[in-house]
Design an enzyme around this catalytic site. Sequence first.
Site, PDB file in Angstrom:
ATOM      1  N   GLY A   1       0.826  -1.191   0.000  1.00 19.79           N
ATOM      2  CA  GLY A   1       0.000   0.000   0.000  1.00 19.79           C
ATOM      3  C   GLY A   1       0.864   1.247   0.000  1.00 19.79           C
ATOM      4  O   GLY A   1       2.008   1.231   0.440  1.00 19.79           O
ATOM      5  N   CYS A   2       0.308   2.330  -0.494  1.00 19.11           N
ATOM      6  CA  CYS A   2       1.084   3.561  -0.640  1.00 19.11           C
ATOM      7  C   CYS A   2       1.460   4.139   0.724  1.00 19.11           C
ATOM      8  O   CYS A   2       2.630   4.418   0.991  1.00 19.11           O
ATOM      9  CB  CYS A   2       0.333   4.581  -1.477  1.00 19.11           C
ATOM     10  SG  CYS A   2      -1.368   4.885  -0.962  1.00 19.11           S
ATOM     11  N   TYR A   3       0.460   4.341   1.589  1.00 17.06           N
ATOM     12  CA  TYR A   3       0.779   4.868   2.926  1.00 17.06           C
ATOM     13  C   TYR A   3       1.718   3.931   3.692  1.00 17.06           C
ATOM     14  O   TYR A   3       2.696   4.402   4.295  1.00 17.06           O
ATOM     15  CB  TYR A   3      -0.502   5.073   3.727  1.00 17.06           C
ATOM     16  CG  TYR A   3      -1.385   6.221   3.298  1.00 17.06           C
ATOM     17  CD1 TYR A   3      -0.947   7.547   3.347  1.00 17.06           C
ATOM     18  CD2 TYR A   3      -2.700   5.998   2.880  1.00 17.06           C
ATOM     19  CE1 TYR A   3      -1.780   8.596   2.986  1.00 17.06           C
ATOM     20  CE2 TYR A   3      -3.538   7.047   2.525  1.00 17.06           C
ATOM     21  CZ  TYR A   3      -3.078   8.343   2.586  1.00 17.06           C
ATOM     22  OH  TYR A   3      -3.901   9.382   2.239  1.00 17.06           O
TER      23      TYR A   3
END
Lengths: 335, 335, 335, 335
Positions: free
Chosen positions: D150-152
């Site tokens: 995931g990006c975060y």
Amino acid sequence: MPIRVGIIGATGYTALEVARLLLAHPEAKVVAATSRAEVGKSISEIHPSLAGRWDVTIESLDAAKIAEKCDVVMSCLPHGASAETCKQLVEQGTRVIDFSADFRLSSRDLYEQWYGVVHPWPERIGNTVYGLPEFFADEIANADLVANPGCYPTSAILPLAPLVAAGLIETDDVIVDSKSGVSGAGRSAKVGTLYCEVNESIAAYGVGCHRHQPEMIDLVDRIGGTSLSLLFTPHLTPMDRGILSTIYVKPKKSTAAEVMACWEQQYAECPFVTPVAHLPATKHVSGTNHVQMTARDGGNRLILVSAIDNLAKGASGAAIQNMNVMFGLPQTAGL
Amino acid sequence: MPIRVGIIGATGYTALEVARLLLAHPEAKVVAATSRAEVGKSISEIHPSLAGRWDVTIESLDAAKIAEKCDVVMSCLPHGASAETCKQLVEQGTRVIDFSADFRLSSRDLYEQWYGVVHPWPERIGNTVYGLPEFFADEIANADLVANPGCYPTSAILPLAPLVAAGLIETDDVIVDSKSGVSGAGRSAKVGTLYCEVNESIAAYGVGCHRHQPEMIDLVDRIGGTSLSLLFTPHLTPMDRGILSTIYVKPKKSTAAEVMACWEQQYAECPFVTPVAHLPATKHVSGTNHVQMTARDGGNRLILVSAIDNLAKGASGAAIQNMNVMFGLPQTAGL
Amino acid sequence: MPIRVGIIGATGYTALEVARLLLAHPEAKVVAATSRAEVGKSISEIHPSLAGRWDVTIESLDAAKIAEKCDVVMSCLPHGASAETCKQLVEQGTRVIDFSADFRLSSRDLYEQWYGVVHPWPERIGNTVYGLPEFFADEIANADLVANPGCYPTSAILPLAPLVAAGLIETDDVIVDSKSGVSGAGRSAKVGTLYCEVNESIAAYGVGCHRHQPEMIDLVDRIGGTSLSLLFTPHLTPMDRGILSTIYVKPKKSTAAEVMACWEQQYAECPFVTPVAHLPATKHVSGTNHVQMTARDGGNRLILVSAIDNLAKGASGAAIQNMNVMFGLPQTAGL
Amino acid sequence: MPIRVGIIGATGYTALEVARLLLAHPEAKVVAATSRAEVGKSISEIHPSLAGRWDVTIESLDAAKIAEKCDVVMSCLPHGASAETCKQLVEQGTRVIDFSADFRLSSRDLYEQWYGVVHPWPERIGNTVYGLPEFFADEIANADLVANPGCYPTSAILPLAPLVAAGLIETDDVIVDSKSGVSGAGRSAKVGTLYCEVNESIAAYGVGCHRHQPEMIDLVDRIGGTSLSLLFTPHLTPMDRGILSTIYVKPKKSTAAEVMACWEQQYAECPFVTPVAHLPATKHVSGTNHVQMTARDGGNRLILVSAIDNLAKGASGAAIQNMNVMFGLPQTAGL
């Protein structure tokens, strides 16, 4: 007869916002504007958005002359320079609202430690009212000099102070993570605030050393009666206006619902502070003097989120709210 | 062994874009960077996006030293200053791609009229190749000095020149309405390009007097064989990159379909110029060396719309395309 | 007793702007808001910026009920749907300001040709006043129904009409190149107006076929007495608000100075139209009902540039200006 | 012969970014693209920025056919839907990089609790490699299925995990305050991500309940060996791309300098992770697969700041880095 307002340091964004807001004020008008660098120019040359709406010739600062013309003066000068000018103006008998940080802190020592300059009018630091009418309206009403609050502090003090006063939160580890629009950085020519530097980008700055950190601590102490251990991190956000503060506090067995109830009670009579159920966005308050804030439970933390417009409630709107209080008008006049 | 590239005037946006693009180039690398103001600093202090990707210490400009180190030099200096430096570098035997306007126009008179300075190297104006490989690839291949095209002219010459050459349009009343991102204004500290001045705003500037107007006319004449009566209006648009040019021409009984066909034929072998059916947006070409353009019928006018990235095909991408041609690589190498 | 205002179709951006502006109006207040999709919700759920400032429950549209409650209704419905509602409301005796295009054009045929629908109330097309108080204040004062002008047309008619009437420009080849903020595209969920589609990008759309082109021609004809050959190209610009129109006209031996003088005279008594010396930016009029415009000489063309806020003078501000005229208030009340 | 890549779910922003990045990749090319909604269209109709650069006809998803054509498939489908497709593709013998969250977490229970769906392929959750080559390169090299991070989480795990593993920080009160560009919200038509909703505004969302919170905790545990008490607050920021995470941790007598040293050592061989002295801005890494991070002392807290491009290192760049590892190429190939 309307309140006659003067603007000192008329070339920046807060000065323009004062002018913009006063154009719609039913009981006040700007009658003078000064700027060392632009004497003789028309204000609409400096701020083309005023063309066809209001105009005046920029003059140099002569305290006696300004005092004669104006019932109240907004000083938009930088810290240090502002205190000196405020002194002259107050001594000439004009009432002054100071946008700088020169009279906000409760002691000369704290000021000189964080601002690195000798205070030009030390007699008035520590006994000048802090211009947050939500807490200090009575003193503001009679003040000759009002210290207009910092933008970030406003966004943090309003949610925090009542919770501290009510004993709802722990005081030992408060984190204020704030995001501000670029207008907070002012209108002087710097590479760092060029469009192509800050557009499409967000960054922290002044981590752990921003001067608004002691202001937050100082004022929450003054209002809530306890000194916080508070860490403040500002971020430059690609937008003109707005401050969003996300505040992490430890509850004393309190819940978000109790926080909301505390705020509801505290701000019941305050026309500009609104506890809201939704997560506020800076756009929701843009161009207004309003503050929206909410609380959320998050495990062993409470998360508080507040949104203001840094140029309005964070600066010029607050100044007009203060002026309204000083001259016996409803706080909302013209706002 | 890769082509060794030097960058003169390394602090601006076009220099950064050269560096960014060359990081992905399979056959070239930047080996030197100069800047009068920043000697001794690391390039990643000036351009933090280069941290961890490429670094070099900024040096002062010593033509002999640069010539020894570099096979080709990109001069990102402003006009006037650039010509002088190009002269020294070419005389030292280095090949130079000049980003300034100093060698673009076809006569010294035209240059001195529009730029208001005495040309520092008049022998080379009028006989330096204009770096548009879509038309001048052969000359570029052998050039010691290439005049890298202006950003706006690129967006206008590519659609206009073939139509003039083919006799498809009238030449007496061409209007070029261009919209540019803010990076075109450079990286020096000016109030006019502060974030809060240009964000959420669009404005025309340089109406009827922008120096790219004669460049457009001059080059369309050189390529198409006819001098246009052309009016150019640039607009500052709130975005980092991109130029969109909306061009109003009078058809000589020609249609948008014939315009598209003319372009298809003209640019069949050009890897970066793409006639498209849709209305191009600057975002479609952002970060790339590509040009998208289309034509529409509109009563007694034809409307041509072209989109480029002002920093890429409008400056640094074009420079690398030129470098590729100069060194016998495919035009698309690294692009 | 304040003017009681109703808003039909309250979920969009123009409706929000009406509410925002009326919050500061000294003589009018919003008393009802309707939306088919959101009946029963609070308006501040739909527009969180209204929280703590104004609230009302959204109701369904019952013409009789609305007519009873309201002195004037702002219809923010789309074309077609709006005419039908306006008919019911006017028949119930309420005065209506219609934001749609349904009553702007001078003939049913023109309307049906460009809008592709059968007009629901053909008796009123061609004899409903066009809500530009700068030209039609007397008729507006007595109107039961006002056709609020289109945003682009306002930006073009105001500069063009007086020049046509005065015979200062040729009528055969007028080009209007307009740049609009994204709010003009409305608040319905479409991929084309997602942030990441339009941010950092500019593009033309509706080239040669936008419905505001016949509106411009029609109104300049009505005011100036001559039908223009006019080509209109709108562009979507990455900003919330604002329209900048760059207009290319052929002078009849006239100069930019004469154009400015013509405007000065025409608009001497118009509080919102300001000819300016500088090149106007949309930011200069953002959030206001003001129009800034200027003229420049450019060889065989004159270039006119006008700036408005598409949501204010281009829609909701104009509606309030019209309301002021309809109810005998100064045009500037609350603006 | 280049690696043949397929893209499943080709209409979104991560798919476009895969295509954009692979256009510059020396050893891989996209050979197929699928989308249920757009079968038969050309990819450049969906993504006009690909016009003239790369084109392919969008097909429907037939696992056998895709498996035959492709050496590796990027699945850009939403969670739930993706797992099912990954299963079919892996069973057909293709290697798959999954952009969804379906295989990231270490247990089916955790997945079903946070995602609220029955997992379509529970055998593979908990034993699929997490695609962070900085920690799991060996497993990735041999994987048939990679869970792209995931990006975060990428922005938080990279700074936190080595500090936890080294015992430099307390694990009981970690706060991750993240700011993301709007592309993270995807390309489906929703009012909430319209330009005029999010432009000029910043807001928190998913406070205390975002699905990336358990992913951060889970992975730091897997890498660092300890489960954190971690609170995550994401914010929607007005920019296309970028994530800035400001992370507040309690030091175990450690300093910012020791944190930097720990990172330097941990990431010495990682080409994309760069500890930097400056405060990173998202612009510094925009369009790249790079991560910049720094640490600052702040009283009783340490402040960590990391910047990534959510579409690159936060999604498509990471996927290509993973692909490079899977096919024995240098991690940096094409990046």
